[in-house]
Design a protein around this motif. Structure first.
Motif, PDB file in Angstrom:
ATOM      1  N   LEU A 100       0.828  -1.200   0.000  1.00 42.04           N
ATOM      2  CA  LEU A 100       0.000   0.000   0.000  1.00 42.04           C
ATOM      3  C   LEU A 100       0.868   1.257   0.000  1.00 42.04           C
ATOM      4  CD1 LEU A 100      -2.746  -0.822   2.671  1.00 42.04           C
ATOM      5  CD2 LEU A 100      -2.945  -0.978   0.180  1.00 42.04           C
ATOM      6  N   PRO A 101       0.471   2.287  -0.714  1.00 44.25           N
ATOM      7  CA  PRO A 101       1.152   3.584  -0.597  1.00 44.25           C
ATOM      8  C   PRO A 101       0.987   4.139   0.818  1.00 44.25           C
ATOM      9  CG  PRO A 101      -0.279   3.512  -2.535  1.00 44.25           C
ATOM     10  CD  PRO A 101      -0.603   2.304  -1.718  1.00 44.25           C
ATOM     11  N   ASP A 102       1.923   4.952   1.235  1.00 44.08           N
ATOM     12  CA  ASP A 102       1.856   5.527   2.576  1.00 44.08           C
ATOM     13  C   ASP A 102       0.607   6.382   2.776  1.00 44.08           C
ATOM     14  OD1 ASP A 102       4.262   4.325   3.209  1.00 44.08           O
ATOM     15  OD2 ASP A 102       5.462   6.099   2.710  1.00 44.08           O
ATOM     16  N   SER A 103       0.039   6.881   1.686  1.00 46.96           N
ATOM     17  CA  SER A 103      -1.127   7.758   1.797  1.00 46.96           C
ATOM     18  C   SER A 103      -2.393   7.006   2.203  1.00 46.96           C
ATOM     19  CB  SER A 103      -1.380   8.463   0.462  1.00 46.96           C
ATOM     20  OG  SER A 103      -1.602   7.510  -0.576  1.00 46.96           O
ATOM     21  N   VAL A 104      -2.393   5.675   2.086  1.00 49.57           N
ATOM     22  CA  VAL A 104      -3.574   4.882   2.430  1.00 49.57           C
ATOM     23  C   VAL A 104      -3.542   4.541   3.914  1.00 49.57           C
ATOM     24  CG1 VAL A 104      -4.812   2.722   2.034  1.00 49.57           C
ATOM     25  CG2 VAL A 104      -3.753   3.933   0.112  1.00 49.57           C
ATOM     26  N   ASP A 105      -4.635   4.789   4.589  1.00 46.09           N
ATOM     27  CA  ASP A 105      -4.771   4.461   6.005  1.00 46.09           C
ATOM     28  C   ASP A 105      -5.274   3.022   6.106  1.00 46.09           C
ATOM     29  OD1 ASP A 105      -5.029   4.513   8.726  1.00 46.09           O
ATOM     30  OD2 ASP A 105      -6.710   5.902   8.782  1.00 46.09           O
ATOM     31  N   PHE A 106      -4.468   2.139   6.674  1.00 50.06           N
ATOM     32  CA  PHE A 106      -4.818   0.725   6.764  1.00 50.06           C
ATOM     33  C   PHE A 106      -5.181   0.385   8.204  1.00 50.06           C
ATOM     34  CE2 PHE A 106      -3.087  -3.862   6.760  1.00 50.06           C
ATOM     35  CZ  PHE A 106      -4.338  -4.374   6.451  1.00 50.06           C
ATOM     36  N   ILE A 107      -6.409  -0.083   8.412  1.00 48.13           N
ATOM     37  CA  ILE A 107      -6.902  -0.445   9.741  1.00 48.13           C
ATOM     38  C   ILE A 107      -7.138  -1.948   9.782  1.00 48.13           C
ATOM     39  CG2 ILE A 107      -8.762  -0.163  11.425  1.00 48.13           C
ATOM     40  CD1 ILE A 107      -9.286   2.604  10.264  1.00 48.13           C
ATOM     41  N   VAL A 108      -6.473  -2.634  10.711  1.00 48.00           N
ATOM     42  CA  VAL A 108      -6.682  -4.069  10.899  1.00 48.00           C
ATOM     43  C   VAL A 108      -7.718  -4.241  12.007  1.00 48.00           C
ATOM     44  CG1 VAL A 108      -5.618  -6.290  11.437  1.00 48.00           C
ATOM     45  CG2 VAL A 108      -4.316  -4.544  10.199  1.00 48.00           C
ATOM     46  N   ASP A 109      -8.920  -4.562  11.617  1.00 45.99           N
ATOM     47  CA  ASP A 109     -10.026  -4.709  12.563  1.00 45.99           C
ATOM     48  C   ASP A 109     -11.173  -5.422  11.855  1.00 45.99           C
ATOM     49  OD1 ASP A 109     -11.624  -4.528  14.817  1.00 45.99           O
ATOM     50  OD2 ASP A 109     -11.192  -2.407  15.165  1.00 45.99           O
ATOM     51  N   THR A 110     -12.165  -5.835  12.614  1.00 45.26           N
ATOM     52  CA  THR A 110     -13.314  -6.552  12.082  1.00 45.26           C
ATOM     53  C   THR A 110     -14.504  -5.620  11.953  1.00 45.26           C
ATOM     54  OG1 THR A 110     -12.572  -8.634  13.071  1.00 45.26           O
ATOM     55  CG2 THR A 110     -14.909  -8.476  12.455  1.00 45.26           C
ATOM     56  N   VAL A 111     -15.086  -5.559  10.778  1.00 40.99           N
ATOM     57  CA  VAL A 111     -16.299  -4.778  10.564  1.00 40.99           C
ATOM     58  C   VAL A 111     -17.475  -5.537  11.166  1.00 40.99           C
ATOM     59  CG1 VAL A 111     -17.875  -3.793   8.853  1.00 40.99           C
ATOM     60  CG2 VAL A 111     -15.392  -3.750   8.452  1.00 40.99           C
ATOM     61  N   THR A 112     -18.211  -4.889  12.059  1.00 47.75           N
ATOM     62  CA  THR A 112     -19.373  -5.540  12.664  1.00 47.75           C
ATOM     63  C   THR A 112     -20.685  -5.117  12.002  1.00 47.75           C
ATOM     64  OG1 THR A 112     -19.516  -3.841  14.383  1.00 47.75           O
ATOM     65  CG2 THR A 112     -18.208  -5.819  14.874  1.00 47.75           C
ATOM     66  N   SER A 113     -20.733  -3.866  11.534  1.00 45.21           N
ATOM     67  CA  SER A 113     -21.940  -3.395  10.842  1.00 45.21           C
ATOM     68  C   SER A 113     -21.632  -2.070  10.155  1.00 45.21           C
ATOM     69  CB  SER A 113     -23.116  -3.212  11.815  1.00 45.21           C
ATOM     70  OG  SER A 113     -22.838  -2.192  12.763  1.00 45.21           O
ATOM     71  N   GLN A 144     -22.065 -17.722   0.650  1.00 45.36           N
ATOM     72  CA  GLN A 144     -22.913 -16.546   0.733  1.00 45.36           C
ATOM     73  C   GLN A 144     -22.027 -15.355   1.063  1.00 45.36           C
ATOM     74  OE1 GLN A 144     -25.665 -17.028   3.986  1.00 45.36           O
ATOM     75  NE2 GLN A 144     -24.063 -17.525   5.456  1.00 45.36           N
ATOM     76  N   GLY A 145     -22.585 -14.167   0.940  1.00 49.91           N
ATOM     77  CA  GLY A 145     -21.828 -12.974   1.283  1.00 49.91           C
ATOM     78  C   GLY A 145     -21.632 -12.844   2.785  1.00 49.91           C
ATOM     79  N   SER A 146     -20.869 -11.852   3.181  1.00 52.88           N
ATOM     80  CA  SER A 146     -20.591 -11.604   4.593  1.00 52.88           C
ATOM     81  C   SER A 146     -21.868 -11.347   5.378  1.00 52.88           C
ATOM     82  CB  SER A 146     -19.653 -10.403   4.733  1.00 52.88           C
ATOM     83  OG  SER A 146     -19.599  -9.949   6.064  1.00 52.88           O
ATOM     84  N   HIS A 147     -21.919 -11.858   6.601  1.00 53.13           N
ATOM     85  CA  HIS A 147     -23.082 -11.640   7.469  1.00 53.13           C
ATOM     86  C   HIS A 147     -23.270 -10.164   7.814  1.00 53.13           C
ATOM     87  CE1 HIS A 147     -19.756 -11.753  10.378  1.00 53.13           C
ATOM     88  NE2 HIS A 147     -20.513 -10.987  11.133  1.00 53.13           N
ATOM     89  N   VAL A 148     -22.253  -9.348   7.608  1.00 48.81           N
ATOM     90  CA  VAL A 148     -22.373  -7.906   7.873  1.00 48.81           C
ATOM     91  C   VAL A 148     -23.486  -7.301   7.025  1.00 48.81           C
ATOM     92  CG1 VAL A 148     -21.185  -5.680   7.669  1.00 48.81           C
ATOM     93  CG2 VAL A 148     -19.986  -7.667   8.617  1.00 48.81           C
ATOM     94  N   ILE A 149     -23.720  -7.858   5.856  1.00 46.21           N
ATOM     95  CA  ILE A 149     -24.784  -7.354   4.982  1.00 46.21           C
ATOM     96  C   ILE A 149     -26.135  -7.462   5.676  1.00 46.21           C
ATOM     97  CG2 ILE A 149     -26.034  -7.778   2.824  1.00 46.21           C
ATOM     98  CD1 ILE A 149     -23.355  -6.427   2.426  1.00 46.21           C
ATOM     99  N   CYS A 150     -26.459  -8.649   6.164  1.00 51.04           N
ATOM    100  CA  CYS A 150     -27.729  -8.841   6.868  1.00 51.04           C
ATOM    101  C   CYS A 150     -27.767  -8.023   8.154  1.00 51.04           C
ATOM    102  CB  CYS A 150     -27.916 -10.329   7.173  1.00 51.04           C
ATOM    103  SG  CYS A 150     -29.441 -10.730   8.056  1.00 51.04           S
ATOM    104  N   ASP A 151     -26.660  -8.021   8.893  1.00 48.59           N
ATOM    105  CA  ASP A 151     -26.619  -7.309  10.176  1.00 48.59           C
ATOM    106  C   ASP A 151     -26.766  -5.803  10.015  1.00 48.59           C
ATOM    107  OD1 ASP A 151     -26.187  -9.779  11.271  1.00 48.59           O
ATOM    108  OD2 ASP A 151     -24.045  -9.497  11.641  1.00 48.59           O
ATOM    109  N   SER A 152     -26.509  -5.296   8.817  1.00 54.96           N
ATOM    110  CA  SER A 152     -26.597  -3.848   8.576  1.00 54.96           C
ATOM    111  C   SER A 152     -27.926  -3.437   7.948  1.00 54.96           C
ATOM    112  CB  SER A 152     -25.431  -3.406   7.676  1.00 54.96           C
ATOM    113  OG  SER A 152     -24.189  -3.709   8.278  1.00 54.96           O
TER     114      SER A 152
END
Length: 391
Positions: free
Chosen positions: A65-78, A254-262
């Motif tokens: 990744l270029p330095d300009s991109v902010d990379f966050i290592v975390d789990t999307v919940t919704s 199937q797609g990520s459960h985040v879709i339904c949860d959101s």
């Protein structure tokens, strides 16, 4: 400055970031992913049987990744679509002006009894390693159990992943026989598939060749055999029961459960998107890859969720975000397949290629084609260094 949040570091998400940075968009780009690494999901079956290691199919995301991109290592919940925020498991919510959801896939049980309890599936490196550990532990257990079911492997589903997994098993079984001092021809493999046709996306002569290849190497195919229940030591299809202590589930995703949860309007966690890949009534929100149901204007059906199509969707969505930032109109997604390559282990397979003509291949030539496909995939997401490291 506008913020573009990209969810998922798979094929679609990484390709999106690469295209946006290449276009030098005047925006703050945030990439959010579960892990610090990207893995080639199309090669997980090779890790699951031990023919490859995780390091062979993965690379460090931050390194590409270029330095300009902010990379966050975390789990999307919704996703809070009203507030335009991505809710994370461990970090503060991330606000966005443009959202690209490329969260990927999960295994699908179709509500069949016992699937979650008694079978193993793989959709990431950890689950692929869990499958490998279970196989090796069960085969090793035969020395003390003398239970023939410890040597019976059942693959549920003969889709693309299932067939490629069977090919890897053909390659690996001789290694296991020697490693665990198993009886000659002791390991058996049954593949149970509801559909009557195997690999219907390929011409009949290629799919027939693949089925014969597997049969010639000891794989027993059971097409037209819908699974009605999975038990602790067997798989059931109506009045038939197939015993085995190693049950691997590859029937669908199937797609990520985040879709339904959101709160999206969805089916199997996939959202029907507009022709330009945006979400209806949310023109600054794009869904691509496994979470998107994209209509094919020629057939009226949805495109399959493949890595090739996900990368093409990322290109289209990136171009559309660039257009929106410049106050210009977007364009519809169009796709032209370059072909299909199905490996049957590292040294064989079947392929149909639509580049500079229409080509059909089977046998050893496909091993080289598969390597070229994998190399191209890494180059589309990263750099030459990562491509060479994956060889």
């Amino acid at each position: 400055m506008k913020t573009i949040a990209v969810l998922g570091g798979g094929y679609a998400g990484l390709r999106m970031v690469k295209r946006l940075t290449h276009e030098k968009v005047d925006a703050h780009i945030v990439l959010i992913n579960d892990n610090e690494y990207h893995y080639e999901s199309t090669q997980l079956h090779e890790v699951a049987v031990g023919n490859k290691e995780p390091s062979d199919i993965s690379f460090d995301i931050r390194a590409v990744l270029p330095d300009s991109v902010d990379f966050i290592v975390d789990t999307v919940t919704s996703i809070d679509r009203d507030k335009q925020q991505v809710v994370l498991k461990h970090s503060q919510p991330v606000a966005y002006d443009y959202l690209v959801n490329a969260l990927g896939f999960e295994s699908e049980s179709f509500g069949i009894k016992g699937v979650d309890e008694y079978s193993l599936s793989f959709n990431n490196i950890d689950s692929a390693l869990a499958v490998r550990d279970h196989i090796e532990h069960t085969l090793a257990n035969y020395a003390t159990s003398h239970d023939e079911n410890d040597l019976h492997i059942i693959v549920c589903g003969a889709g693309f992943t299932g067939i490629e997994l069977l090919g890897e098993l053909v390659e690996r079984i001789p290694v296991w026989n020697k490693q665990y001092d198993l009886p000659q021809n002791g390991i058996t493999v049954d593949c149970i598939e509801a559909g009557k046709t195997i690999l219907p996306m390929l011409p009949e002569n290629l799919s027939s060749w693949a089925v014969k290849f597997l049969a010639d190497h000891g794989i027993t195919m059971h097409s037209g055999t819908p699974i009605t229940e999975v038990r602790q030591h067997s798989v059931v299809s109506n009045d038939k029961e197939f015993p085995g202590n190693i049950i691997i589930w590859t029937t669908g995703v199937q797609g990520s459960h985040v879709i339904c949860d959101s709160g999206y309007a969805q089916k199997r966690n996939r959202v029907v998107v507009e022709n330009n890949l945006s979400v209806k009534d949310h023109p600054h929100e794009f869904l691509i890859g496994d979470v998107a149901a994209v209509p094919n204007p020629d057939s009226g059906r949805f495109y399959p969720t493949t890595a090739q199509i996900a990368v093409a969707q990322a290109d289209c969505a990136a171009e559309n975000i660039v257009a929106l930032l410049a106050g210009k109109p977007t364009h519809d997604f169009q796709f032209s397949s370059v072909g299909t390559v199905c490996s049957l282990g590292p040294g064989s397979g079947v392929a149909e290629i639509d580049q500079m003509g229409h080509w059909k291949f089977k046998g050893h030539k496909v091993g080289l084609l598969k390597r070229l496909v994998n190399d191209r995939s890494v180059l589309e997401l990263a750099h030459v260094k990562e491509m060479l490291a994956s060889r």
